[in-house]
Design a protein around this motif. Structure first.
Motif, PDB file in Angstrom:
ATOM      1  N   ASP A 135       0.841  -1.199   0.000  1.00  0.00           N
ATOM      2  CA  ASP A 135       0.000   0.000   0.000  1.00  0.00           C
ATOM      3  C   ASP A 135       0.877   1.250   0.000  1.00  0.00           C
ATOM      4  N   GLY A 136       0.425   2.265  -0.697  1.00  0.00           N
ATOM      5  CA  GLY A 136       1.141   3.534  -0.673  1.00  0.00           C
ATOM      6  C   GLY A 136       2.159   3.693  -1.786  1.00  0.00           C
ATOM      7  N   CYS A 137       2.145   2.774  -2.755  1.00  0.00           N
ATOM      8  CA  CYS A 137       3.085   2.905  -3.876  1.00  0.00           C
ATOM      9  C   CYS A 137       2.699   4.119  -4.722  1.00  0.00           C
ATOM     10  N   PRO A 138       3.662   4.871  -5.202  1.00  0.00           N
ATOM     11  CA  PRO A 138       3.323   5.948  -6.128  1.00  0.00           C
ATOM     12  C   PRO A 138       2.624   5.398  -7.375  1.00  0.00           C
ATOM     13  N   PRO A 139       1.769   6.205  -7.976  1.00  0.00           N
ATOM     14  CA  PRO A 139       1.139   5.771  -9.224  1.00  0.00           C
ATOM     15  C   PRO A 139       2.096   5.926 -10.412  1.00  0.00           C
ATOM     16  N   THR A 182       1.395   0.977 -12.012  1.00  0.00           N
ATOM     17  CA  THR A 182       0.699   1.066 -10.734  1.00  0.00           C
ATOM     18  C   THR A 182      -0.321   2.211 -10.784  1.00  0.00           C
ATOM     19  N   THR A 183      -1.411   2.013 -10.030  1.00  0.00           N
ATOM     20  CA  THR A 183      -2.475   3.019 -10.027  1.00  0.00           C
ATOM     21  C   THR A 183      -2.463   3.855  -8.746  1.00  0.00           C
ATOM     22  N   GLY A 184      -1.580   3.538  -7.818  1.00  0.00           N
ATOM     23  CA  GLY A 184      -1.567   4.257  -6.542  1.00  0.00           C
ATOM     24  C   GLY A 184      -2.429   3.588  -5.489  1.00  0.00           C
ATOM     25  N   THR A 185      -3.164   2.563  -5.866  1.00  0.00           N
ATOM     26  CA  THR A 185      -4.017   1.843  -4.910  1.00  0.00           C
ATOM     27  C   THR A 185      -3.291   0.574  -4.446  1.00  0.00           C
ATOM     28  N   LEU A 190       9.629   8.703   0.092  1.00  0.00           N
ATOM     29  CA  LEU A 190       8.262   9.237   0.068  1.00  0.00           C
ATOM     30  C   LEU A 190       7.999  10.112   1.294  1.00  0.00           C
TER      31      LEU A 190
END
Lengths: 368, 368, 368, 368
Positions: free
Chosen positions: A28-32, A76-79, A352
């Motif tokens: 969780d919390g990956c940049p999009p 990645t979508t950010g979700t 981040l």
């Protein structure tokens, strides 16, 4: 509550047992917008995959990872990202006899004491198979780092295995990927192998020290006082199965140095500060200096050995335990890609955090 | 987000700078009904107080702690506890010349790079004065442990200072509180003192190793996978100023052992399992075994020394730094009560976590 | 960082998109020894399953949940539980035309603005399908509550749907499970259905208010100041898709009351305090009183309607949007089991927190 | 663990009781370089200060705030900020008679039940005095917002007080600061005052609804699924003393709307998307749209009234309670600056989160 989660902004929650249907990581919390695919993750998983050579357990798991969410059309979508690895080669029958017996040096007894009810098959949740999920998550972290700060290079290798120690004067970075021991000294590898095979035949196992480094990390990462970069690296490495010690830079040896020996003198280089030495391991006051980050951790010898050891059963009666099954004579070898994965996750997390608090991806305060 | 907070359920947030008006700790999640008063906390603060003897910095701070909230009629109320220590002996003029200079081995340069704006007086937030707040919070944790699990004994001592090493065969627990070095060997203390005074006169400093132990800890504490007891202890100790390495049980030396050497064999004692040895340091799979918990950490030599070291100014120009001011020749000495405080906080935190998840204050699963 | 996680000790992280391969929940911090199986979870999932009657979307998903970890031989082990629901009926072609168009009232535009890259199929991560994962996690929470505090009863129902309002004088708890609207008034259900079918035929949709209650909750749950029981319930309900308001007890109407009206007078009952009324909704100062907990939340009308609405495309050009696909005319109906799940999760979380801090599963301070 | 802490990256931990020596807030995660001084914070504290006019409690507290850490030479340093407000006018004798009695509608009984030991003086930790610490912290948040996104304007006002309701057609933003009720209708204020004074003379009190708005908030803030902007706003407002309901945009009234009524149509403006209406209150899918953010919350009538109410003592015996002391006839009035403070904190928190994850301070995905 960090029961099965690590990280502040880039958060990884792992799940799964050694002999359950699957295991994985919720990231969780990956940049999009980070380019990620299963093949990219598989590359890193293959580094720790069991059954690849005779210096490893012979359990044969493909460790094929599937991305179930959080990635769309290759980015990645950010979700939240779900990474799942199905277990296929669960020979649970090997473990039936340990349902009521505690293997010395294992978590069998403490999981029993803590929870009262445990999946004993192959160590269940305490098995080193959990680290496959970390490596998959680490692949996501590496991809994000590559996008955000191109040039960060995370690299781990072994520096000790029992009586075998790396000769630093022969350090050869290019040799690391070319032998079964991630050893930066190609010529020494055969000797290490002979040593390990002798131990295996003696029904024994041995410990190891892994060094994980990161180059190209900008100065300024790390969140004092309790989210220091070294604090989080120490926690990350200590959370790996069988790890008993963690060092940054000089590590425990710093205790034997004087202040004049230990100070890393500072000079002005062309693009910023440079240092005359790196006793600090690239971290001062919990914050990266821009030098190479250097972390080491010690892995104890595999407790699962064929030599009999005294123990007790759940009912308190004495017994002798000989751990059959398929085990690594030196789990330290497969801990190398795991340590790299943890390093990548911690660095991304702090990048981040730093960006969130300051808006920068490196130094805020100028020098020169 | 653990910037200035540590702990899961028993959470401590520290604040304050070396030369600001005050520093302190906000302690959240303490059980209600714990008997606490300022004198009790002062007892522990006095252990790390500066200016007590010639082996310490001569800064003279009373380090008097005030309880501003969370305690009513001598007992905790379960709400947030504010502990404040006013700074009184801030000789800031000693530090004026370092506003634009980076001391080698200090966090001056990295705080500047991270934040762009820093309180440079006496190291500001990166000063070891912050640890006074930890010791105060640790006093709360000790009081709560005493109430919940009477008999837990947390004890730290020095095992190395530069070339001086504890002779384990002469280990004497009763000697620890009787000398300036928290050394479990009364006869060796004069030699340690001579060694340190020689270094001080040479305008030098030296590193140290501190061992912190806890007896009477019930089995079952620790929250796998990422809130393991050893993970949290490693983080807690590594977060202390100047710490470069952390070990549990055998620590880094585990790498040199074989599986037959390292296994702690298990026997049935009268009240529960007993172990033939304690290579594990009282923790298996991240969970306490009921044995003594053993943690060691290495503190680097004080970077503030009177010997000149090469460095740069904020504008990039070269300079030589001689750190005046009043500094400890071995910060490791005063790290002993700090390490004890961190141990107490981590144990209480995990006791509350374990009680929350399982309802028990010790083993859930029975043996025998 | 609560991006995709809620809860303090009982932590639920959901993952998955409407048209990805699967979605699910990673549940961490569950007590060990709780009897759980897939059938038990399926019972609750079936309550919110689409395609069951003409008052719902006709998307036909079996919503079959699999337990992938954390449960062994029918009981939780205390480790992380992975719950996976595979998507089977993804008619993504329905959504192809909205890849570059923003539906009014949807999160299409804000996800695009936040992340730059989104899974647009069926709303992707913002789809109400995510709530299936919550219901599965809620099933775990219910099972744990049943074990720890037998007799807690969580029950939700509708009290308003557009112009239709529950007549409180006809409240019949036993009627709730017997109609398509979870309406505590069997006789009114046909009128509600006629009203909703009229709206559907008019290509329209409508909002709703759901009330979720819990009986048998012990006094003492809730963690002031920022983890109050009502704070966490408000957050839990507001996090459900389309929710625009949350009330505890009197809710917004409290603004129109005087102090004499609003005070719940206290009397001594046989087993403890009793109250003359429940304006407070069972919570005072963020802590449960032992009375029925009463929460209400308002769900806006489904934005996906067949009536054309003005909007823009990603390139800024104007367009008219008619949302085809299979949508609920009133999403509030399926929000009932979701609200119940959130209530169960919050109660368990606070029960564990309270037990952790105080050792009790109910009142610590005695009365009488 | 959010017991006394709120926020993800910008974290505020409050401490202190109504009649203790002091109360305050520990603010962690603030960006460095923000210009802050005590006068700036005092401006906001003076808005909620007691004893200013006859519509408030007559307790006379200067509420002077001191900055003890984290600010150096007028700017934040990025480290933890301690804000302390000393209590001066503690007339504890007023409260002696309630040590063993529970006031109806107060948290006396639940704090007793939860913790067993409480500071009963003036409500102790449950007193609305705690909100002074929030307002101080909100002042820091406002200053940081001003630096990072100039033009964000946070503004709160009353829209209802018992039977008095704001006539929206007469809404006058400029009138808000000019009357004792933060009422956007200068002409109506005398009528509100007469109404409130009548209630006070009747030994009664009354509830209120406060609306808090934010203009100039960039699109893209909010972290689905469980850290949605509306989720965190709901939690923030519900955590304020006496709040019983929270609404975003249409709020509870959304339940009575149809989909065609409720949809906010989208048009392309000169600088980005514009909306034909704002039923959503500026938030879609938990993410800001760039429109005005609109939150409302209801405050129940002050429970401390001079009219007698039935209650019990700690020993279970019945009694009648008349709450003397100095109380606000409508606590809603002083909740206005508190609601503003919470809004500022939540917005800054989400701005930092968004910047951390995406590197942007507004939209990532382009439109047009």
């Amino acid at each position: 509550m960090s029961l099965n989660t690590f990280g502040h902004m880039f958060r990884v929650t792992t799940w799964g047992e050694s002999h359950g249907p699957a295991l994985g990581a919720t990231v969780d919390g990956c940049p999009p917008g980070v380019a990620v695919d299963e093949a990219m993750l598989q590359h890193w998983l293959d580094k720790r995959r069991p059954g690849q050579n005779k210096n490893m357990t012979q359990r044969n798991e493909p460790d094929a990872v599937r991305i179930l969410s959080g990635v769309f059309e290759g980015k990645t979508t950010g979700t939240s990202i779900q990474l799942m690895i199905e277990n296929t080669d669960q020979r649970s029958r090997d473990y039936g006899d340990i349902a009521n017996t505690f293997r010395p040096g294992h978590a069998d007894i403490t999981y029993h004491q803590k929870y009262g009810h445990r999946d004993y098959r192959g160590g269940g949740r305490s098995s080193a198979r959990e680290t496959a999920a970390r490596v998959a998550a680490g692949g996501i972290a590496r991809a994000a780092l590559d996008l955000l700060v191109p040039g960060i290079e995370v690299k781990g290798y072994m520096v000790r295995m029992g009586a075998m120690a790396l000769d630093r004067s022969r350090f050869d970075r290019d040799a690391i990927d070319g032998n079964d021991f991630w050893l930066p000294d190609a010529a020494a590898a055969p000797e290490w192998e002979a040593y390990l095979q002798k131990l295996r035949k003696d029904h024994n196992s041995v410990g190891a020290i892994i060094e994980v480094t990161a180059r190209g990390v900008p100065a300024g990462l790390g969140a004092p006082i309790y989210g220091k970069l070294d604090t989080d690296l120490a926690a990350a490495m200590m959370s790996i199965n069988a790890v008993k010690g963690v060092e940054i830079g000089e590590g425990m040896a710093a205790a034997e140095l004087t202040g004049t020996d230990n100070a890393d003198e500072i000079f002005m280089g062309e693009t910023g500060p440079e240092y005359g030495s790196n006793h600090a391991g690239g971290i001062l006051g919990g914050i990266s200096t821009g030098q190479e980050i250097v972390v080491r951790f010690a892995v104890k010898p595999t407790s699962s050995i064929l030599s009999p050891r005294a123990s007790i059963r759940m009912d308190g009666t004495p017994t002798e335990v000989v751990t059959k099954g398929r085990h690594d004579p030196c789990v330290g070898i497969r801990a190398v890609p795991v340590g790299e994965a943890m390093m990548a996750c911690v660095l991304l997390d702090h990048l981040l955090l730093h960006r969130g608090q300051t808006g920068a991806m490196g130094p805020v305060g100028r020098i020169g």
